[in-house]
Scaffold this motif. Structure first.
Motif, short mmCIF file in Angstrom:
data_model
loop_
_atom_site.label_atom_id
_atom_site.label_comp_id
_atom_site.label_asym_id
_atom_site.label_seq_id
_atom_site.Cartn_x
_atom_site.Cartn_y
_atom_site.Cartn_z
N CYS A 24 0.85 -1.19 0.00
CA CYS A 24 0.00 0.00 0.00
C CYS A 24 0.89 1.25 0.00
CB CYS A 24 -0.91 -0.09 1.21
SG CYS A 24 -2.28 1.05 1.16
N PRO A 84 -2.28 6.14 -6.06
CA PRO A 84 -1.51 4.93 -6.37
C PRO A 84 -0.21 5.19 -7.16
CG PRO A 84 -3.84 4.53 -6.73
CD PRO A 84 -3.70 6.00 -6.44
N LEU A 131 -2.37 -2.53 -3.76
CA LEU A 131 -2.30 -1.71 -4.98
C LEU A 131 -1.32 -2.37 -5.93
CD1 LEU A 131 -2.01 1.81 -3.30
CD2 LEU A 131 -4.04 0.78 -4.35
N SER A 185 2.12 -0.81 -6.47
CA SER A 185 2.94 -0.86 -5.26
C SER A 185 3.48 -2.27 -5.04
CB SER A 185 2.10 -0.45 -4.04
OG SER A 185 1.76 0.91 -4.11
#
Ligand code: KG4
Ligand code: ZN
Length: 368
Positions: free
Chosen positions: A10, A44, A84, A87
């Protein structure tokens, strides 16, 4: 046996060295909240870019503060989902490259499994079976855990996760991101019974729903602002000064009611925070109690960022005392995202010989 854990699921870049799945040798977390707070939530693309910058320094620091070299590692455990995708990709690519170049075994860990295993990083450690409540920014789930790899999901959120509700309410109040710690602080001085926001108990189900309470807060704030605007217009007086929320300074508010926070006053803000928080915590505690009763298990672990909440910790401990149930809540730094929990779960993959290959791909959606 030393395992290096890596988590970039994240907005935290995290690396940790853990011995035998239980003893933390080093635990480094680089938070990105400075980047995201002004947007009132995670962006993001910015998260992925910061992970790329930070992954090597964070891993390097984890190895240095553990006083070990890559050659001393038995394995690298990386979180491959859920999270994400951009990530996750940074952590997975980095771990694969490191394992390939140094010939180190690789194991892949589910982020939620990591949260469950954070309970083993401190004394006292739970015995199996136990009920595990994982409440974070992306997930709110109740599991029955019978052993490594033996997880039964009893319930999960049908809409917003508990942490997501904290973050959204914080955004609409103009308090910035992440919302949990700010609301936790404000609630300390508020009255939890001041406003009767709805509690979604969803009878006959262990599922959760937190989007209703978030919307109820939004409507409440809008109605308050409207009535205060009218009051000032009719009295022809200037609005009171902005109550200066403790974080975010309203930047995350945008067009949200947070930008008109002057209408509420700081006492009102404390009451909204406390009343909203009471709703979330009542439901989390009540459902956990139901799970204890239904499964006949008298051990509960709590993990995920929301378990850093001071009131939830108090309430859960009190419930445990009343029902003679053992409650295991990790220190705050192990509740929020970290890589020690990934290494702790990774230890069991290593022991079971469940290695990942160079074809490992991250997954945004990855149920436990
Ligand atoms: O587990 P975590 O660090 O990341 C995810 O896997 O999502 O959880 C982050 C979430 C955020 O939504 C944050 O607002 C919430 O945990 N959080 C809290 C507190 N500290 C962090 N929620 C309530 N009270 C807190 N003290
Ligand atoms: Zn998490």
């Amino acid at each position: 046996m030393l395992i290096l854990g890596i988590d970039t699921s994240c907005d935290d870049t995290a690396a940790s060295v853990v011995e035998d799945g239980v003893r933390i040798i080093s635990n480094i977390v680089s938070s990105q909240s400075d980047i995201h707070t002004k947007y009132g939530g995670i962006v993001p693309e910015l998260a992925s870019r910061r992970h790329i910058e930070m992954i090597w320094p964070v891993v390097d620091e984890a190895l240095k503060s553990a006083d070990i070299k890559l050659e001393d590692l038995s394995a690298i455990a990386v979180c491959h989902g859920p999270g994400l995708i951009g990530s996750l990709l940074v952590g997975c690519s980095f771990a694969k490259a490191l394992c390939f170049s140094k010939n180190i075994p690789l194991v892949a860990v589910n982020h939620l499994e990591g949260h469950v295993f954070s309970a083993f990083l401190e004394e006292p450690r739970p015995e199996f079976p136990f009920i595990s409540l994982v409440a974070s920014g992306g997930h709110t789930s109740l599991y029955r855990v019978d052993g490594f790899g033996r997880y039964t999901e009893l319930g999960r959120t049908r809409d917003d996760a508990a942490g997501e509700a904290y973050d959204k309410v914080s955004k609409l109040l103009g308090l910035g991101y992440p919302g949990g710690p700010v609301i936790d602080n404000l609630a300390e001085d508020g009255n939890p019974e001041a406003i009767d926001f709805p509690r979604a108990y969803l009878p006959e189900s262990f599922d959760f729903s937190f989007s209703g309470v978030k919307t109820a807060v939004l409507h409440y704030v809008r109605a308050k602002e409207r009535s205060q605007n009218t009051e000032h217009r009719t009295q022809n007086t200037a609005p009171p000064a902005h109550p200066s929320p403790s974080r975010g300074e309203g930047k995350g508010g945008g067009e949200s009611p947070g930008s008109n926070l002057w209408a509420l006053g700081s006492e009102m803000l404390n009451d909204i925070a406390a009343s909203f928080q009471a709703c979330v915590i009542d439901v989390l505690v009540r459902k956990t109690e139901w799970a204890i009763r239904k499964e006949g298990i008298r051990r509960v672990t709590l993990s995920g960022g929301v378990s850093a909440n001071s009131e939830l910790r108090r309430r859960m401990k009190k419930m445990g005392e009343g029902r003679e149930v053992e409650i295991f809540i990790p220190s705050v730094s192990l509740c929020t995202d970290n890589a020690a929990m990934i290494a702790a779960a990774g230890f069991h993959y290593f022991n079971a010989g469940r290695f990942a290959g160079m074809d490992l791909n991250p997954k945004a959606y990855l149920p436990l």
